[in-house]
Write a protein that holds these residues in place. Structure first.
Motif, PDB file in Angstrom:
ATOM      1  N   THR A  35       0.840  -1.192   0.000  1.00 19.76           N
ATOM      2  CA  THR A  35       0.000   0.000   0.000  1.00 19.76           C
ATOM      3  C   THR A  35       0.876   1.243   0.000  1.00 19.76           C
ATOM      4  O   THR A  35       1.999   1.226   0.505  1.00 19.76           O
ATOM      5  CB  THR A  35      -0.929   0.029   1.229  1.00 19.76           C
ATOM      6  N   TYR A  36       0.330   2.316  -0.547  1.00 17.77           N
ATOM      7  CA  TYR A  36       1.012   3.606  -0.548  1.00 17.77           C
ATOM      8  C   TYR A  36      -0.024   4.675  -0.254  1.00 17.77           C
ATOM      9  O   TYR A  36      -1.047   4.771  -0.938  1.00 17.77           O
ATOM     10  CB  TYR A  36       1.680   3.867  -1.898  1.00 17.77           C
ATOM     11  N   ASN A  37       0.244   5.457   0.772  1.00 16.95           N
ATOM     12  CA  ASN A  37      -0.643   6.550   1.148  1.00 16.95           C
ATOM     13  C   ASN A  37      -0.051   7.837   0.600  1.00 16.95           C
ATOM     14  O   ASN A  37       1.035   8.249   1.002  1.00 16.95           O
ATOM     15  CB  ASN A  37      -0.771   6.610   2.675  1.00 16.95           C
ATOM     16  N   TYR A  38      -0.767   8.485  -0.320  1.00 13.15           N
ATOM     17  CA  TYR A  38      -0.247   9.690  -0.958  1.00 13.15           C
ATOM     18  C   TYR A  38      -0.937  10.954  -0.451  1.00 13.15           C
ATOM     19  O   TYR A  38      -0.876  11.999  -1.066  1.00 13.15           O
ATOM     20  CB  TYR A  38      -0.334   9.593  -2.481  1.00 13.15           C
ATOM     21  N   THR A  42      -5.256   6.168  -0.663  1.00  9.48           N
ATOM     22  CA  THR A  42      -4.313   5.061  -0.612  1.00  9.48           C
ATOM     23  C   THR A  42      -4.493   4.200  -1.849  1.00  9.48           C
ATOM     24  O   THR A  42      -5.621   3.965  -2.286  1.00  9.48           O
ATOM     25  CB  THR A  42      -4.569   4.206   0.647  1.00  9.48           C
TER      26      THR A  42
END
Length: 166
Positions: A35-38, A42
């Motif tokens: 996962t990547y939270n920008y 997400t």
């Protein structure tokens, strides 16, 4: 060829553990692994993001199909070229190695890229290890026993034998 009559009692305890854990690994491949939270949201990718995890998908499917066939046929309609335990050890071992690699090599590299592990990665890693344990532990114990000392350790010299020289 005999008729297929499913009977879960034909599975041994290690086979049950391997079947359930392999099924969990199979399902986990479709869950979020990375996962990547920008900031505004997400994004995530599943366990098949690494191309080699398709091998894990196929090996898991083969293990599940084999164990279901094992429970369905009293005598199996075919003979295996190797012992069943060895076959399951190899299959689950492949799954463990590939899953550990997929877990370790996150997208964006090993550095601080802001990409984290998702729920599926943790579940998949644990499931792969649990699936292999019923076959890996006896193998490890057998190898340790075989590599034990070949002769008993030397004890003190018998009485009256040669003693220390001055």
């Amino acid at each position: 060829m005999s008729d297929f009559r499913f009977d879960a009692k034909r599975w041994s305890r290690p086979q049950r553990i391997t079947l359930v854990a392999t099924a969990v690994l199979f399902v986990s491949l479709f869950l979020p692994w990375f996962t990547y939270n920008y900031g505004f949201g997400t994004i995530s990718v599943d366990g098949l993001w690494h191309g080699w995890m398709y091998v894990t998908l196929l090996v898991s499917l083969a293990i599940i199909v084999y164990l279901v066939a094992r429970a369905g046929f009293a005598p199996m309609p075919f003979e295996l070229p190797v012992a069943e335990d060895r076959l399951l050890l190899v299959g689950t071992g492949i799954n463990v190695v590939l899953t550990v690699l997929a877990f370790a090599f996150k997208p964006g590299g090993i550095g601080l890229s802001g990409i984290g592990w998702g729920f599926g990665a943790i579940v998949g890693l644990v499931a792969a290890i649990v699936a292999a344990l019923p076959y890996a532990l006896p193998e490890i114990q057998a190898r340790r026993a075989a590599s034990g000392p070949a002769s008993p350790p030397a004890g003190p010299p018998p009485p009256g034998g040669p003693g220390p020289t001055a």
